[in-house]
Structure formats: C-alpha cells, structure tokens
Design an enzyme around this catalytic site. Structure first.
Site, PDB file in Angstrom:
ATOM      1  N   GLY A  43       0.783  -1.228   0.000  1.00  0.00           N
ATOM      2  CA  GLY A  43       0.000   0.000   0.000  1.00  0.00           C
ATOM      3  C   GLY A  43       0.819   1.284   0.000  1.00  0.00           C
ATOM      4  N   ASP A  99       0.672   3.374   4.103  1.00  0.00           N
ATOM      5  CA  ASP A  99      -0.366   4.222   3.524  1.00  0.00           C
ATOM      6  C   ASP A  99      -1.413   4.633   4.547  1.00  0.00           C
ATOM      7  OD1 ASP A  99      -1.296   1.645   3.720  1.00  0.00           O
ATOM      8  OD2 ASP A  99      -2.186   1.565   1.729  1.00  0.00           O
ATOM      9  N   ASP A 102      -5.058   2.136  10.551  1.00  0.00           N
ATOM     10  CA  ASP A 102      -6.473   1.830  10.809  1.00  0.00           C
ATOM     11  C   ASP A 102      -6.586   1.244  12.213  1.00  0.00           C
ATOM     12  OD1 ASP A 102      -9.130   1.213  10.654  1.00  0.00           O
ATOM     13  OD2 ASP A 102      -8.992  -0.081   8.915  1.00  0.00           O
ATOM     14  N   LYS A 131      -6.822   7.037  10.426  1.00  0.00           N
ATOM     15  CA  LYS A 131      -8.262   7.034  10.703  1.00  0.00           C
ATOM     16  C   LYS A 131      -8.514   7.487  12.128  1.00  0.00           C
ATOM     17  CE  LYS A 131     -10.106   3.512   7.595  1.00  0.00           C
ATOM     18  NZ  LYS A 131     -10.907   2.275   7.511  1.00  0.00           N
ATOM     19  N   PHE A 152     -13.930   3.233   4.473  1.00  0.00           N
ATOM     20  CA  PHE A 152     -13.035   2.415   3.654  1.00  0.00           C
ATOM     21  C   PHE A 152     -12.661   3.206   2.412  1.00  0.00           C
ATOM     22  CE2 PHE A 152     -12.189  -0.815   0.368  1.00  0.00           C
ATOM     23  CZ  PHE A 152     -11.106  -1.410   0.972  1.00  0.00           C
ATOM     24  N   VAL A 153     -11.378   3.435   2.217  1.00  0.00           N
ATOM     25  CA  VAL A 153     -10.928   4.288   1.110  1.00  0.00           C
ATOM     26  C   VAL A 153      -9.982   3.523   0.185  1.00  0.00           C
ATOM     27  CG1 VAL A 153     -11.223   6.478   2.323  1.00  0.00           C
ATOM     28  CG2 VAL A 153      -9.077   5.231   2.563  1.00  0.00           C
ATOM     29  N   ASP A 159      -5.942  -0.367  -1.783  1.00  0.00           N
ATOM     30  CA  ASP A 159      -6.663  -1.260  -2.692  1.00  0.00           C
ATOM     31  C   ASP A 159      -7.944  -1.812  -2.099  1.00  0.00           C
ATOM     32  OD1 ASP A 159      -5.308  -3.051  -0.796  1.00  0.00           O
ATOM     33  OD2 ASP A 159      -5.985  -4.649  -2.135  1.00  0.00           O
ATOM     34  N   ARG A 165      -5.336   0.592  -6.739  1.00  0.00           N
ATOM     35  CA  ARG A 165      -4.109   1.189  -6.189  1.00  0.00           C
ATOM     36  C   ARG A 165      -3.610   2.323  -7.079  1.00  0.00           C
ATOM     37  NH1 ARG A 165      -2.187  -2.205  -1.999  1.00  0.00           N
ATOM     38  NH2 ARG A 165      -2.381  -4.420  -2.387  1.00  0.00           N
TER      39      ARG A 165
HETATM   40  C1  PRP Z   1      -3.336  -2.340   4.784  1.00  0.00           C
HETATM   41  C2  PRP Z   1      -2.565  -1.036   4.776  1.00  0.00           C
HETATM   42  C3  PRP Z   1      -1.800  -1.064   6.068  1.00  0.00           C
HETATM   43  C4  PRP Z   1      -2.698  -1.856   6.989  1.00  0.00           C
HETATM   44  C5  PRP Z   1      -3.451  -0.911   7.895  1.00  0.00           C
HETATM   45  O1  PRP Z   1      -2.514  -3.345   4.280  1.00  0.00           O
HETATM   46  O2  PRP Z   1      -1.716  -0.958   3.651  1.00  0.00           O
HETATM   47  O3  PRP Z   1      -0.552  -1.723   5.949  1.00  0.00           O
HETATM   48  O4  PRP Z   1      -3.622  -2.572   6.154  1.00  0.00           O
HETATM   49  O5  PRP Z   1      -4.388  -1.582   8.678  1.00  0.00           O
HETATM   50  P1  PRP Z   1      -4.262  -1.775  10.240  1.00  0.00           P
HETATM   51  O6  PRP Z   1      -3.851  -0.476  10.841  1.00  0.00           O
HETATM   52  O7  PRP Z   1      -5.691  -2.150  10.614  1.00  0.00           O
HETATM   53  O8  PRP Z   1      -3.302  -2.875  10.525  1.00  0.00           O
HETATM   54  P2  PRP Z   1      -3.090  -4.693   3.622  1.00  0.00           P
HETATM   55  O9  PRP Z   1      -3.124  -5.788   4.625  1.00  0.00           O
HETATM   56  O10 PRP Z   1      -4.398  -4.418   2.943  1.00  0.00           O
HETATM   57  O11 PRP Z   1      -1.964  -5.048   2.563  1.00  0.00           O
HETATM   58  P3  PRP Z   1      -1.506  -4.134   1.318  1.00  0.00           P
HETATM   59  O12 PRP Z   1      -0.637  -3.040   1.868  1.00  0.00           O
HETATM   60  O13 PRP Z   1      -0.746  -5.056   0.441  1.00  0.00           O
HETATM   61  O14 PRP Z   1      -2.753  -3.580   0.670  1.00  0.00           O
END
Ligand code: PRP
Length: 181
Positions: A43, A99, A102, A131, A152-153, A159, A165
């Site tokens: 991300g 990125d 959350d 967030k 959810f963005v 993604d 992305r």
């Molecule tokens: C997403 C994002 C963060 C994480 C945030 O990654 O890129 O790394 O989740 O969420 P959290 O604070 O609840 O842990 P994802 O698992 O979707 O993998 P990606 O980066 O490959 O999209």
C-alpha cells in the site's frame, strides 16, 4: 475507475502539496542521521515514491511485505509477514512508511518486531492517512498526511481486493462495487 467512487477525499494536487510539507519536515528532522526508510508493501508504494523524492537527504530504502486485510474492507485482526527475515537495521534511524493507520495492528507488530530483533537506533512512523477511531493497540504516528473519518478508502496505493491502487486520488468506493461478506 473514477466512476466506481462515490466521493473523492483528496485529489492528487492536494496529496502532493501535503507531501511537499512532509518532505521538508523529514529533511529537517533527519539531517545528519543514518536514515533507512522501511516501506510496508504494497500500500505504501505510491506514497513513498512521491514522498521520498521530497526528502533532500541521503537515505537507504528497504521493505517488508505484510498483510492484514486479506481482501476485505476491515482488518482480519492478524498480521502476516510474508518474508521470514527482517532487513538488517542495526544502528539505523528507521522511518516506517505506510499508507494508512487503521486498527494499528500492522504498524504495532512491525515496530515491536524491529525493536526486539533488529536493534535500530530509532523507529518512527509515517502514514499518509490516519483514521480517527478507537484502536485495540496504542499507535501514535510521528508524521501524518491527513486524518480521516472511519471509512473504507481506495486509491493512491490503497486497494480493494488488489484493485484501485493506481487511482491518482483517494476516495470512497460505491457500495455496489464491494462484494458482500
Ligand atoms: C493495509 C494497509 C496497512 C494496513 C493498515 O494493508 O496498507 O498496511 O492494512 O491496517 P491496520 O492499521 O488495521 O493494521 P493490507 O493488509 O491491505 O496489505 P496491502 O498493503 O498489500 O494492501
């Protein structure tokens, strides 16, 4: 792809102008230090590519492949590291770039593992989006691009099931494009 969005939160010009500010701040804060930027894949790719070109310092780049969403619109509550070994970060000042913050589980897990296993000189967290929501773990990012409500963005690296992305902006996805369950 823009037609799949029901609202745009940040246009590309807004994002890049905020990155100008963050880049300047990071350049001041890390002057004279051995900086290693750790990207949390996938991300952070677009955010990091634009941000790092705004940091006017020598730096090293490394990455970790980690996932916590597993295709849904909410964290699965577990963080999976997709590579057995962590990078060599001993004595380095490490800026972890992701990125979005959350639940905080991803950054909390990464930071703990780094501090327990890698002996960095320091670790700081830099996220494009934070967030506003309660979290099961306490995570305080040192650098934040924008604070957003709990929606959810997608776009600019974020993604949904691997898509969106490469949207050059950040927005919310229309409900009909989110698979139930
Ligand atoms: C997403 C994002 C963060 C994480 C945030 O990654 O890129 O790394 O989740 O969420 P959290 O604070 O609840 O842990 P994802 O698992 O979707 O993998 P990606 O980066 O490959 O999209």
């Amino acid at each position: 792809m823009h037609s799949h969005l029901d609202a745009i939160l940040f246009h590309e010009t807004t994002i890049l102008s905020r990155l100008d500010e963050l880049g300047r701040q990071l350049t001041v804060d890390y002057a004279g230090r051995d900086l290693t930027v750790l990207l949390v894949l996938h991300g952070s790719l677009f955010f990091a590519a634009d941000l790092l070109r705004r940091i006017n310092l020598p730096l090293q780049l490394t990455s970790l492949s980690v996932s916590s969403y597993h295709g849904g619109t909410e964290s699965a509550g577990t963080v999976t590291f997709h590579q057995p070994a962590l990078p060599d970060l001993r004595g380095r000042h490490v800026l972890i770039v992701d990125d979005i913050l959350d639940t905080g589980l991803t950054l909390d897990s990464i930071r703990r593992r780094l501090e327990e296993e890698c002996q960095p000189a320091s670790t700081r967290l830099c996220v494009l989006l934070e967030k506003r929501r309660p979290r099961p773990v306490e995570v305080r990012p040192d650098y934040v691009g924008f604070r957003i409500e709990d929606a959810f963005v997608v776009g600019y690296g974020l993604d949904y099931q691997g898509h969106y992305r490469n949207l050059p902006l950040i927005g919310t996805l229309r409900k009909e494009f989110i698979v139930a369950g």
